[in-house]
Design a protein around this motif. Structure first.
Motif, short mmCIF file in Angstrom:
data_model
loop_
_atom_site.label_atom_id
_atom_site.label_comp_id
_atom_site.label_asym_id
_atom_site.label_seq_id
_atom_site.Cartn_x
_atom_site.Cartn_y
_atom_site.Cartn_z
N GLU A 109 0.82 -1.21 0.00
CA GLU A 109 0.00 0.00 0.00
C GLU A 109 0.85 1.26 0.00
N ILE A 110 2.02 1.21 0.61
CA ILE A 110 2.86 2.41 0.64
C ILE A 110 3.34 2.77 -0.76
N ILE A 111 3.55 1.75 -1.61
CA ILE A 111 3.93 2.00 -3.00
C ILE A 111 2.75 2.60 -3.76
N LEU A 112 1.55 2.03 -3.55
CA LEU A 112 0.36 2.56 -4.20
C LEU A 112 0.11 4.00 -3.79
N GLY A 113 0.27 4.28 -2.51
CA GLY A 113 0.05 5.64 -2.01
C GLY A 113 0.99 6.63 -2.66
N MET A 114 2.27 6.27 -2.78
CA MET A 114 3.24 7.16 -3.41
C MET A 114 2.94 7.35 -4.90
N VAL A 115 2.52 6.26 -5.56
CA VAL A 115 2.19 6.35 -6.99
C VAL A 115 1.01 7.29 -7.21
N PHE A 116 -0.04 7.13 -6.40
CA PHE A 116 -1.20 8.00 -6.52
C PHE A 116 -0.82 9.45 -6.24
N MET A 117 0.01 9.68 -5.24
CA MET A 117 0.41 11.04 -4.90
C MET A 117 1.16 11.69 -6.06
N VAL A 118 2.10 10.97 -6.66
CA VAL A 118 2.86 11.51 -7.79
C VAL A 118 1.95 11.74 -8.98
N PHE A 119 1.04 10.81 -9.24
CA PHE A 119 0.14 10.93 -10.39
C PHE A 119 -0.77 12.14 -10.25
N PHE A 120 -1.38 12.31 -9.08
CA PHE A 120 -2.27 13.45 -8.87
C PHE A 120 -1.51 14.77 -8.92
N SER A 121 -0.26 14.74 -8.47
CA SER A 121 0.56 15.96 -8.53
C SER A 121 0.89 16.32 -9.98
N LEU A 122 1.17 15.30 -10.80
CA LEU A 122 1.52 15.54 -12.20
C LEU A 122 0.36 16.12 -12.99
N ILE A 123 -0.85 15.64 -12.73
CA ILE A 123 -2.01 16.14 -13.49
C ILE A 123 -2.62 17.38 -12.85
N GLY A 124 -2.06 17.79 -11.70
CA GLY A 124 -2.53 19.01 -11.06
C GLY A 124 -3.87 18.90 -10.37
N LEU A 125 -4.25 17.71 -9.94
CA LEU A 125 -5.53 17.52 -9.26
C LEU A 125 -5.37 17.83 -7.77
N PRO A 126 -6.16 18.76 -7.23
CA PRO A 126 -6.02 19.11 -5.81
C PRO A 126 -6.33 17.92 -4.90
#
Length: 267
Positions: A109-126
């Protein structure tokens, strides 16, 4: 030959003790007068009074419920469509696709959490409730997908074919024949997805926002200052609600005994 050993019963007893003794202790100490859980200072309901006055805790609980319901419903739709589509499509890479669909269950889950965080940051989703729902839906889909897929494997395909032969469209056959038969699997997947979403801490920690605190994150943040028996009171109420819902499900799911010819005549 009759098994005379008591080891299975002893093993079962130990497992039940390990599972339920902590729950019983949480319930008991929710009525403790003392703020220190390890010290019994008399019976009191003050922590339940404090609980109902804690607006922030109830807002976190409401956020967790909204998040769990939203993500489980979205996962039910996507997972069901994926399982039905996978059962009808014949491709060479079908097995690989199904394996990839269940990867979120095996990735930490820690890997999934980091992936989601990076993805949302890249697309600029608050970060907020939207990112929480998307992330939770993504890791809840495999639970619904696997249960519905297993149900479809044991489904008699001749039922749908008979409906098609009688003039029903594929959509009508799905909603009238297939969907009622796989509904228990969908419901089981939704309940499991809701439980996983409601209980999640790690992924939520990476994708949550300032105004979207969930109950597990709220409790986790209180570990720094010390968890009061107020949390024990909340856990007790959640446990009682869960037991009540399980009891209601068992009551509603009981099969009615068929009436005997004598009883039918009397009626």
């Amino acid at each position: 030959m009759k098994n005379r050993t008591h080891l299975p019963n002893v093993y079962l007893g130990v497992i039940l003790l390990l599972m339920y003794v902590p729950i019983v202790l949480v319930i008991i100490y929710s009525f403790n007068e003392s703020k220190i859980s390890s010290v019994w200072d008399g019976f009191s309901l003050k922590w339940y009074e404090e609980l109902f006055r804690d607006r922030a805790l109830f807002e976190s609980l409401l956020n967790s419920i909204i998040l769990g319901v939203s993500s489980s419903c979205a996962a039910a739709v996507i997972g069901t469509l994926g399982a039905v589509g996978s059962s009808k499509v014949q491709l060479k890479g079908k097995g690989i696709m199904e394996y990839i669909s269940t990867l979120p269950l095996m990735i930490p889950e820690i890997i999934l959490g980091m992936v989601f965080m990076v993805f949302f940051s890249l697309i600029g989703l608050p970060f907020g409730m939207t990112t929480l729902i998307i992330a939770h839906t993504a890791f809840c889909i495999p639970y619904v997908f696997m249960l519905v897929k297993a149900r479809l494997v044991g489904l008699d395909k001749s039922l749908e074919e008979a409906a098609l032969d009688l003039g029903a469209s594929k959509v009508r056959a799905f909603f009238d024949i297939v969907l009622p038969l796989i509904a228990p699997a969908i419901a089981s997947g939704m309940l499991l997805a809701f439980a996983m979403s409601f209980d999640d801490v790690i992924i939520s920690f990476f994708v949550t926002g300032v105004d979207s605190n969930t109950l597990p994150l709220k409790i986790y943040s209180q570990l720094k200052t010390g968890v009061t028996p107020e949390i024990n009171a909340l856990c007790t109420l959640i446990f009682l609600v869960t037991i009540s819902l399980c009891g209601l499900a068992i009551f509603l799911g009981r099969e009615k005994k068929p009436k005997t010819p004598k009883e039918t005549t009397e009626i």
